[in-house]
Design a protein around this motif. Sequence first.
Motif, short mmCIF file in Angstrom:
data_model
loop_
_atom_site.label_atom_id
_atom_site.label_comp_id
_atom_site.label_asym_id
_atom_site.label_seq_id
_atom_site.Cartn_x
_atom_site.Cartn_y
_atom_site.Cartn_z
N LEU A 202 0.92 -0.97 0.08
CA LEU A 202 0.44 -0.47 0.09
C LEU A 202 0.50 1.06 0.04
O LEU A 202 1.19 1.98 -0.85
CB LEU A 202 -0.64 -0.13 0.92
N LEU A 203 1.33 1.45 0.76
CA LEU A 203 2.90 2.43 1.01
C LEU A 203 3.78 2.44 -0.01
O LEU A 203 3.73 4.12 -0.84
CB LEU A 203 3.86 2.41 2.49
N ALA A 204 4.33 1.25 -0.87
CA ALA A 204 4.85 1.52 -2.05
C ALA A 204 3.51 2.49 -3.17
O ALA A 204 4.10 2.80 -3.91
CB ALA A 204 4.99 0.32 -2.59
N LEU A 205 2.60 2.15 -3.49
CA LEU A 205 1.74 2.93 -4.54
C LEU A 205 1.18 3.97 -4.33
O LEU A 205 1.40 4.47 -5.41
CB LEU A 205 0.34 1.31 -4.25
N PHE A 207 3.49 5.81 -2.63
CA PHE A 207 5.20 6.95 -3.13
C PHE A 207 5.31 6.75 -4.37
O PHE A 207 6.14 7.70 -4.37
CB PHE A 207 6.41 5.70 -2.19
N ALA A 208 5.32 6.19 -5.22
CA ALA A 208 5.24 6.35 -6.11
C ALA A 208 4.30 7.01 -6.69
O ALA A 208 4.98 8.50 -7.78
CB ALA A 208 4.33 5.05 -7.17
N LEU A 209 3.42 7.86 -6.32
CA LEU A 209 2.97 8.47 -6.79
C LEU A 209 3.14 10.06 -5.88
O LEU A 209 3.10 11.01 -6.80
CB LEU A 209 1.32 8.68 -6.08
N ILE A 210 3.60 9.95 -5.15
CA ILE A 210 4.39 11.08 -3.92
C ILE A 210 5.80 11.17 -5.05
O ILE A 210 5.77 12.67 -5.13
CB ILE A 210 4.84 10.98 -2.97
N ILE A 211 6.63 10.43 -5.89
CA ILE A 211 7.92 11.38 -6.49
C ILE A 211 7.12 11.35 -7.92
O ILE A 211 7.52 12.34 -8.81
CB ILE A 211 8.16 8.96 -7.22
N ILE A 212 5.68 10.56 -8.45
CA ILE A 212 5.23 11.57 -9.97
C ILE A 212 4.90 12.99 -9.25
O ILE A 212 5.21 13.53 -10.21
CB ILE A 212 3.83 10.54 -10.73
N PHE A 213 3.75 13.12 -8.45
CA PHE A 213 3.48 14.35 -8.55
C PHE A 213 4.76 15.96 -7.79
O PHE A 213 4.27 16.56 -7.89
CB PHE A 213 2.09 14.79 -7.82
N THR A 214 5.53 15.20 -6.99
CA THR A 214 6.54 16.79 -6.37
C THR A 214 7.39 16.09 -7.31
O THR A 214 8.12 17.45 -7.70
CB THR A 214 7.00 15.56 -5.24
N VAL A 493 0.83 7.89 8.88
CA VAL A 493 1.94 7.89 9.86
C VAL A 493 3.13 7.36 8.68
O VAL A 493 4.04 8.25 8.03
CB VAL A 493 2.15 7.44 11.00
N GLY A 494 2.89 6.59 7.49
CA GLY A 494 3.55 6.16 7.46
C GLY A 494 3.74 6.75 5.55
O GLY A 494 4.96 7.28 5.39
N LEU A 495 2.51 7.01 5.70
CA LEU A 495 2.55 8.11 4.20
C LEU A 495 3.10 9.53 4.54
O LEU A 495 3.89 10.16 3.20
CB LEU A 495 1.04 8.03 3.94
N ILE A 496 2.68 9.65 5.31
CA ILE A 496 3.97 11.19 5.69
C ILE A 496 5.49 11.00 5.97
O ILE A 496 5.50 11.82 5.62
CB ILE A 496 3.07 11.67 7.14
N VAL A 497 5.64 10.34 6.69
CA VAL A 497 7.27 10.11 6.64
C VAL A 497 7.44 9.92 5.25
O VAL A 497 8.59 10.40 4.80
CB VAL A 497 7.66 8.14 7.02
N LEU A 498 6.93 8.33 4.45
CA LEU A 498 7.64 9.15 3.38
C LEU A 498 7.47 10.17 2.02
O LEU A 498 8.34 10.73 1.39
CB LEU A 498 6.58 7.93 2.49
#
Length: 513
Positions: A202-205, A207-214, A493-498
Amino acid sequence: MDSYGIISLVPPILAIVLAWWSKQVVLSLFLGVFAGAFIINTYNPILAFMATFDNYVLASLADSWNAGIILFLLAMGGMIGIINKSGGIMAIGEYIAERANSIAKTQFATWLMGILIFFDDYANTLIVGNTMRPITDKMRISREKLSFIVDLTAAAVSSIVPISTWIAFEVGVIRDGFDSIGIELNAYTTFIQTIPYRFYSLLALVFALIIIFTGKDYGAMLEAEKRARSTGETLRPGSTPMVSNEIEEYKKVEGESFTFFNSFAPIIGVILVTIIGLWYNGGGMEAGITIQEAFGDADASVVLLWAAVSGSFIAGILTLAKKILSLEEVVDGWIDGAKSMFVACLILILAWSIGSIADDLGTANYLVSILEGNIIPEIVPVMIFIFSAFIAFTIGSSWGTVAIVMPLAIPLAHSIAIPMLPTIGAVLTAAVMGDHCSPISDTTIMSSTASAVDHMDHVRTQMPYALTVGVVAALFGFLPAGFGISAFYLLPVGLIVLYLIVNIFGKKAEDLI
């Protein structure tokens, strides 16, 4: 006897070592089963050989639940085969690719396509990589980034959705674990309940969006993106890209073919039949039975078989109605799809067999006896996660890892009274993480092939990202989950950390040009 002692560890350890050494998961699992039968049958090789098939392999197939799961897997593969032969899988790719007109949108389209082709990780990898590669090249997105998104979404999605070629395997292994400890829990319901605890997937999916949109990257991936943006070289100079031949099996048919919406009609049918079937099979028509109770009492192996066969009929009838294929071609497509599930069926049967061997040898009882009093029970889920990820990395197989570890993890969690859901979730999602890091993983190799990138470039750029998500999943997911904290608190919490990690350590490739 309760346990054969330390010798009871021989079958799973042998399977692990052989799989790591030979890279042949099916053979390694078989030899693990044979080793167990060899021990049980007083080291008589002839009796062990016969017992391997009679008492374990055939006994696994003789179980009505297991037979239903195998048939579901074949029928699901057949349905995918018809959709593919009708041009449906390529239609999904083309529909999404047409809407990508910027770097962020192109990467998001790649991610979204990986989500939509959720029913099989192999089809996902091959279609997404080959469909999006010309578009990402045009947008100056590195092949390393393409292969990362392709690889990340494939197994992560297929392993957590309730309808996919993975569900039969995962539910089957969970049920086998429950049977080994003599508890009556619905394996399908348990599978659904573990989804929030698939922290890595779940976090990996996201995380990819964070990489893409930032638009930010770090490590080797940042260098690859900087090269692609500044020079237009989507491949590292001097690299040896892998070329996809498998995509020949996933080409669009000439003339009339399935549309994007046609392709999802059979899949929607599978979902609807599954939901209605679980309700009906679990006694939903009886007075006073709630939906939750009906789902819990249903025989998921039967219902999933109903659903997959219904999906096959819907795909076939729709194909014939649109005059895309002849009846003979529809049948051929179904058979080709079912054939593609052969290895998966073998691994599943051997997974059940090695679970039975571990039960007969008392492997879990032995592990419990040496761990009781020597370990903090609450840290077992995070330890299981780390151990399973390491096994998946070394043998390169998610399914092989689950087959080896799950028969040990469920009895262990039950015996030392630790939360069952995080423990099961740890095995299932760690298998995906280790697979993402492993250069010998089949899906990792296929991602490099479909994306036409140097294989070790793909591994080198993806591993830091997979390890980042894995560490966050371990520290902010499985560790506190072992102390009974709900996944619904831990995931945010995990999403915020990523997000913080990407923003602190990441940089935009364009800013470095």
